[in-house]
Design an enzyme around this catalytic site. Structure first.
Site, PDB file in Angstrom:
ATOM      1  N   ARG A   1       0.433  -1.050   0.065  1.00 24.81           N
ATOM      2  CA  ARG A   1       0.181  -0.187  -0.380  1.00 24.81           C
ATOM      3  C   ARG A   1       0.453   1.197  -0.689  1.00 24.81           C
ATOM      4  O   ARG A   1       1.644   1.217   1.092  1.00 24.81           O
ATOM      5  CB  ARG A   1      -0.766   0.229   1.135  1.00 24.81           C
ATOM      6  CG  ARG A   1      -1.696   0.919   1.459  1.00 24.81           C
ATOM      7  CD  ARG A   1      -2.703   2.061  -0.054  1.00 24.81           C
ATOM      8  NE  ARG A   1      -3.007   0.657   0.260  1.00 24.81           N
ATOM      9  CZ  ARG A   1      -4.800  -0.151  -1.085  1.00 24.81           C
ATOM     10  NH1 ARG A   1      -4.721   1.192  -1.985  1.00 24.81           N
ATOM     11  NH2 ARG A   1      -5.501   0.080  -0.963  1.00 24.81           N
TER      12      ARG A   1
ATOM     13  N   ARG B   1       1.775  -6.366 -10.398  1.00 22.86           N
ATOM     14  CA  ARG B   1       2.351  -5.838  -8.815  1.00 22.86           C
ATOM     15  C   ARG B   1       2.275  -7.044  -7.901  1.00 22.86           C
ATOM     16  O   ARG B   1       2.752  -6.612  -6.598  1.00 22.86           O
ATOM     17  CB  ARG B   1       1.358  -4.731  -8.562  1.00 22.86           C
ATOM     18  CG  ARG B   1       0.304  -4.671  -8.330  1.00 22.86           C
ATOM     19  CD  ARG B   1      -0.996  -3.243  -7.563  1.00 22.86           C
ATOM     20  NE  ARG B   1      -2.805  -4.465  -6.873  1.00 22.86           N
ATOM     21  CZ  ARG B   1      -3.050  -3.336  -6.774  1.00 22.86           C
ATOM     22  NH1 ARG B   1      -2.520  -2.149  -6.144  1.00 22.86           N
ATOM     23  NH2 ARG B   1      -4.472  -3.830  -6.034  1.00 22.86           N
TER      24      ARG B   1
ATOM     25  N   HIS C   1       1.126   4.524 -10.531  1.00 22.65           N
ATOM     26  CA  HIS C   1      -0.226   4.413  -9.611  1.00 22.65           C
ATOM     27  C   HIS C   1       0.613   5.021  -8.314  1.00 22.65           C
ATOM     28  O   HIS C   1       0.453   4.527  -7.273  1.00 22.65           O
ATOM     29  CB  HIS C   1      -0.648   3.631  -8.841  1.00 22.65           C
ATOM     30  CG  HIS C   1      -1.928   3.456  -8.457  1.00 22.65           C
ATOM     31  ND1 HIS C   1      -2.643   3.695  -7.030  1.00 22.65           N
ATOM     32  CD2 HIS C   1      -3.405   3.101  -8.436  1.00 22.65           C
ATOM     33  CE1 HIS C   1      -3.362   3.592  -6.939  1.00 22.65           C
ATOM     34  NE2 HIS C   1      -4.205   3.112  -7.273  1.00 22.65           N
TER      35      HIS C   1
ATOM     36  N   ASP D   1     -11.580  10.949  -6.995  1.00 25.20           N
ATOM     37  CA  ASP D   1     -11.073   9.973  -7.620  1.00 25.20           C
ATOM     38  C   ASP D   1     -11.274   9.602  -8.642  1.00 25.20           C
ATOM     39  O   ASP D   1     -12.251   9.841  -9.705  1.00 25.20           O
ATOM     40  CB  ASP D   1     -11.844   8.413  -7.498  1.00 25.20           C
ATOM     41  CG  ASP D   1     -10.814   7.029  -7.851  1.00 25.20           C
ATOM     42  OD1 ASP D   1     -11.649   6.376  -7.443  1.00 25.20           O
ATOM     43  OD2 ASP D   1     -10.343   7.243  -8.898  1.00 25.20           O
TER      44      ASP D   1
ATOM     45  N   GLU E   1      -1.712   9.487 -11.130  1.00 24.25           N
ATOM     46  CA  GLU E   1      -0.813   8.394 -12.073  1.00 24.25           C
ATOM     47  C   GLU E   1      -1.198   9.141 -12.953  1.00 24.25           C
ATOM     48  O   GLU E   1      -1.583   9.643 -13.884  1.00 24.25           O
ATOM     49  CB  GLU E   1      -2.177   7.226 -11.102  1.00 24.25           C
ATOM     50  CG  GLU E   1      -2.484   6.714 -10.064  1.00 24.25           C
ATOM     51  CD  GLU E   1      -3.839   6.023  -9.233  1.00 24.25           C
ATOM     52  OE1 GLU E   1      -4.518   5.326 -10.244  1.00 24.25           O
ATOM     53  OE2 GLU E   1      -4.598   6.738  -8.687  1.00 24.25           O
TER      54      GLU E   1
HETATM   55  O1  TA6 Z   1      -6.599   4.732  -8.861  1.00 27.19           O
HETATM   56  C1  TA6 Z   1      -7.503   5.260  -7.970  1.00 27.19           C
HETATM   57  C2  TA6 Z   1      -7.856   3.731  -7.913  1.00 27.19           C
HETATM   58  O2  TA6 Z   1      -8.300   3.089  -8.780  1.00 27.19           O
HETATM   59  C3  TA6 Z   1      -8.725   4.112  -6.572  1.00 27.19           C
HETATM   60  O3  TA6 Z   1     -10.275   4.103  -7.218  1.00 27.19           O
HETATM   61  C4  TA6 Z   1      -9.068   2.986  -5.504  1.00 27.19           C
HETATM   62  O4  TA6 Z   1      -9.623   1.349  -5.754  1.00 27.19           O
HETATM   63  C5  TA6 Z   1      -7.427   2.872  -5.683  1.00 27.19           C
HETATM   64  O5  TA6 Z   1      -7.261   2.974  -7.302  1.00 27.19           O
HETATM   65  C6  TA6 Z   1      -6.463   1.693  -5.329  1.00 27.19           C
HETATM   66  O6  TA6 Z   1      -6.849   0.173  -5.665  1.00 27.19           O
HETATM   67  P1  TA6 Z   1      -6.200  -0.972  -4.444  1.00 27.19           P
HETATM   68  O7  TA6 Z   1      -6.806  -1.876  -5.779  1.00 27.19           O
HETATM   69  O8  TA6 Z   1      -4.507  -1.055  -5.172  1.00 27.19           O
HETATM   70  O9  TA6 Z   1      -6.543  -1.169  -3.439  1.00 27.19           O
END
Ligand code: TA6
Length: 282
Positions: free
Chosen positions: A58, A84, A154, A197, A256
């Site tokens: 995370r 990932r 991301h 978002d 991102e």
């Molecule tokens: O990039 C934004 C996003 O798509 C959010 O909607 C949220 O889901 C985030 O990515 C994190 O996704 P993850 O699968 O890493 O928890």
């Protein structure tokens, strides 16, 4: 560069360059931290991140590939693709002036071919650690048919206070809010007072993240990327994530660098495409 054992038994490449230091886990070629020499960390990691197989870290720079978000048809496929969660190979580590350059490789495996995405490919990820951080992902179609995919770096950027932070460079660009749908362009930088978002398509713009509480400006300059996503989970979504501390949302913003949705990439057999981004903090 030294390879060591990180939390959860994950192998991590620790980079100590004259101009900057960084850590990159071989799992996902996942950069977890970058600090310019004499500066403070620019990339954010959650204190609650898990370091277990099958669970993405995370924070840092997750590589989303070959799809973004949920898989279009297979609900059992991992969010944001398999890259990932995969073990990448560290193919190269070398000094280039004051920078340190690392090259990670990922190719298709029996598992990926059997999974929701049965295409031969090669992904080459180059990380240049110095006074700036540069990331470049080059995907090559190793199959005999055309190959379409989504991709995203991301990146979680560190800020002192999200409430005093703005993301500039996207003014005048329409976007889709994952919560409320298509939205008209705004004339002011993005500011944060709730879950945010946003997907900006067909937008090559360089963005800047300015945290008024410290005066720090992080510049995000990208090439080969037509999509930008800006995300902060805010209070409820952060509380709903086990690997995200309840109050950590105030210290990060995701900007991102992507090619997703209408901007997905299609490669002919043998063709390659490169997406790259560099971060600098002042
Ligand atoms: O990039 C934004 C996003 O798509 C959010 O909607 C949220 O889901 C985030 O990515 C994190 O996704 P993850 O699968 O890493 O928890």
């Amino acid at each position: 560069v030294e390879l060591g054992m990180g939390p959860g038994g994950l192998t991590v490449a620790r980079v100590f360059g004259p101009a900057g230091s960084a850590e990159i886990y071989l799992r996902g070629a996942h950069l977890s931290t970058w600090t310019p020499t004499g500066g403070t960390p620019v990339i954010w990691m959650s204190e609650q991140s898990e370091y277990a197989p099958g669970v993405p870290l995370r924070g840092g720079v997750p590589i989303c590939f070959p799809w973004f978000g949920a898989h279009p048809t297979d609900a059992t496929a991992p969010s944001h693709g398999f890259a990932r969660l995969a073990d990448w190979q560290l193919a190269e580590a070398r000094e280039a002036g004051d920078d340190v350059v690392l090259v990670f490789l990922l190719t298709d495996t029996e598992a990926t071919r059997a999974s929701a995405w049965p295409h031969p490919f090669e992904a080459r990820y180059t990380v240049t650690v110095g006074a700036t951080l540069s990331l470049s992902l080059r995907v090559t179609n190793r199959g005999s048919t055309k190959l379409s995919f989504e991709e995203a770096l991301h990146t979680y950027l560190a800020v002192a206070d999200i409430r005093q932070t703005e993301v500039a460079g996207l003014e005048g660009a329409p976007f889709t809010d994952r919560l409320t749908g298509p939205r008209p362009a705004e004339s002011t930088p993005v500011r944060f007072d709730a879950e945010t978002d946003r997907i900006y398509l067909n937008n090559p713009a360089t963005t800047t993240v300015t945290d008024a509480s410290t005066g720090r400006v992080i510049t995000v300059a990208k090439q080969g990327s037509a999509s930008t996503v800006v995300w902060n989970p805010w209070i409820d979504k952060a509380a709903a994530m086990a690997d995200f501390g309840d109050t950590e949302y105030t210290g990060m913003v995701c900007v991102e660098t992507c090619n997703i949705r209408d901007n997905a990439i299609t490669l002919a057999p043998g063709e390659s495409h490169e997406i790259s981004v560099s971060y600098s903090a002042a």
